[in-house]
Design a protein around this motif. Structure first.
Motif, PDB file in Angstrom:
ATOM      1  N   UNK A  21       0.953  -0.979   0.166  1.00  0.00           N
ATOM      2  CA  UNK A  21       0.345  -0.165  -0.031  1.00  0.00           C
ATOM      3  C   UNK A  21       0.897   1.503  -0.496  1.00  0.00           C
ATOM      4  N   UNK A  22      -0.084   2.394  -0.413  1.00  0.00           N
ATOM      5  CA  UNK A  22       1.215   3.875  -0.035  1.00  0.00           C
ATOM      6  C   UNK A  22       1.319   4.809   1.190  1.00  0.00           C
ATOM      7  N   UNK A  23       2.665   5.134   0.749  1.00  0.00           N
ATOM      8  CA  UNK A  23       2.507   5.558   2.807  1.00  0.00           C
ATOM      9  C   UNK A  23       2.890   7.096   2.315  1.00  0.00           C
ATOM     10  N   UNK A  24       2.531   7.816   3.530  1.00  0.00           N
ATOM     11  CA  UNK A  24       2.151   9.439   3.189  1.00  0.00           C
ATOM     12  C   UNK A  24       3.542   9.476   3.018  1.00  0.00           C
ATOM     13  N   UNK A  25       3.480  10.815   1.805  1.00  0.00           N
ATOM     14  CA  UNK A  25       4.340  11.144   0.988  1.00  0.00           C
ATOM     15  C   UNK A  25       5.370  12.745   2.379  1.00  0.00           C
ATOM     16  N   UNK A  26       6.449  12.539   2.601  1.00  0.00           N
ATOM     17  CA  UNK A  26       6.852  13.468   2.898  1.00  0.00           C
ATOM     18  C   UNK A  26       8.326  14.189   2.171  1.00  0.00           C
ATOM     19  N   UNK A  27       7.431  15.303   2.605  1.00  0.00           N
ATOM     20  CA  UNK A  27       8.839  15.871   1.728  1.00  0.00           C
ATOM     21  C   UNK A  27      10.439  16.080   1.587  1.00  0.00           C
ATOM     22  N   UNK A  29      12.308  13.063   1.926  1.00  0.00           N
ATOM     23  CA  UNK A  29      12.268  11.813   2.430  1.00  0.00           C
ATOM     24  C   UNK A  29      12.721  11.013   0.405  1.00  0.00           C
ATOM     25  N   UNK A  30      12.786  12.151  -0.491  1.00  0.00           N
ATOM     26  CA  UNK A  30      13.423  11.380  -1.681  1.00  0.00           C
ATOM     27  C   UNK A  30      14.553  11.209  -1.352  1.00  0.00           C
ATOM     28  N   UNK A  31      14.997  10.396  -2.116  1.00  0.00           N
ATOM     29  CA  UNK A  31      16.614  10.119  -2.196  1.00  0.00           C
ATOM     30  C   UNK A  31      16.974   9.142  -0.443  1.00  0.00           C
ATOM     31  N   UNK A  38      10.995   3.912   5.953  1.00  0.00           N
ATOM     32  CA  UNK A  38       9.736   5.170   6.160  1.00  0.00           C
ATOM     33  C   UNK A  38       8.878   5.336   5.689  1.00  0.00           C
ATOM     34  N   UNK A  39       8.285   4.618   4.092  1.00  0.00           N
ATOM     35  CA  UNK A  39       7.352   4.606   3.563  1.00  0.00           C
ATOM     36  C   UNK A  39       6.560   3.299   4.337  1.00  0.00           C
ATOM     37  N   UNK A  54       7.389  17.178   6.504  1.00  0.00           N
ATOM     38  CA  UNK A  54       8.468  16.536   6.825  1.00  0.00           C
ATOM     39  C   UNK A  54       8.464  14.745   8.198  1.00  0.00           C
ATOM     40  N   UNK A  55       9.731  14.612   7.288  1.00  0.00           N
ATOM     41  CA  UNK A  55       9.886  13.300   8.096  1.00  0.00           C
ATOM     42  C   UNK A  55      11.565  13.623   8.811  1.00  0.00           C
ATOM     43  N   UNK A  56      12.459  14.329   8.645  1.00  0.00           N
ATOM     44  CA  UNK A  56      13.118  15.346   9.246  1.00  0.00           C
ATOM     45  C   UNK A  56      14.152  13.489   8.928  1.00  0.00           C
TER      46      UNK A  56
END
Length: 112
Positions: A21-27, A29-31, A38-39, A54-56
């Motif tokens: 399933x798809x997780x929340x999109x944090x601004x 964490x990409x890369x 995390x996802x 954000x997830x930090x």
């Protein structure tokens, strides 16, 4: 000690279970090397991000955040009295979670 190790082992196993399933999109964490994890953990509601989206991922995890993750995995119900813990206020975001962690014996600490 054995209970703490068991909890940690179970948490690690849960973290390795694949999800589709798809997780929340944090601004932020990409890369990042941990994006997949995390996802996955976000999807399972084991971890949360911050209110700003954000997830930090490079921040250190606090004891309260770690215990919150463990408690979300086990979903305990019973609560302990924390009135002797002078450094824990009932308005703290982690108060309820800490109360459950103490009740189940997952953590012990100095009560003053």
């Amino acid at each position: 000690m054995k209970k703490s190790l068991l909890i940690l082992a179970i948490a690690l196993v849960v973290c390795m279970v694949p999800l589709t399933v798809h997780a929340a999109e944090f601004t932020d964490v990409e890369g990042h090397w941990a994006k997949e994890y995390i996802d996955r953990w976000s999807n399972e509601k084991v971890v949360n991000g911050y209110q700003d989206g954000t997830f930090k991922p490079n921040n250190n995890i606090t004891r309260a955040e770690f215990i919150a993750m463990i408690m979300r995995i086990f979903e305990p119900i019973q609560k302990a009295d924390l009135s002797k813990y002078e450094d824990v206020t009932s308005s703290a975001w982690y108060y309820d979670t800490l109360s459950k962690a103490v009740a189940m014996g997952a953590i012990k600490g100095d009560r003053s």
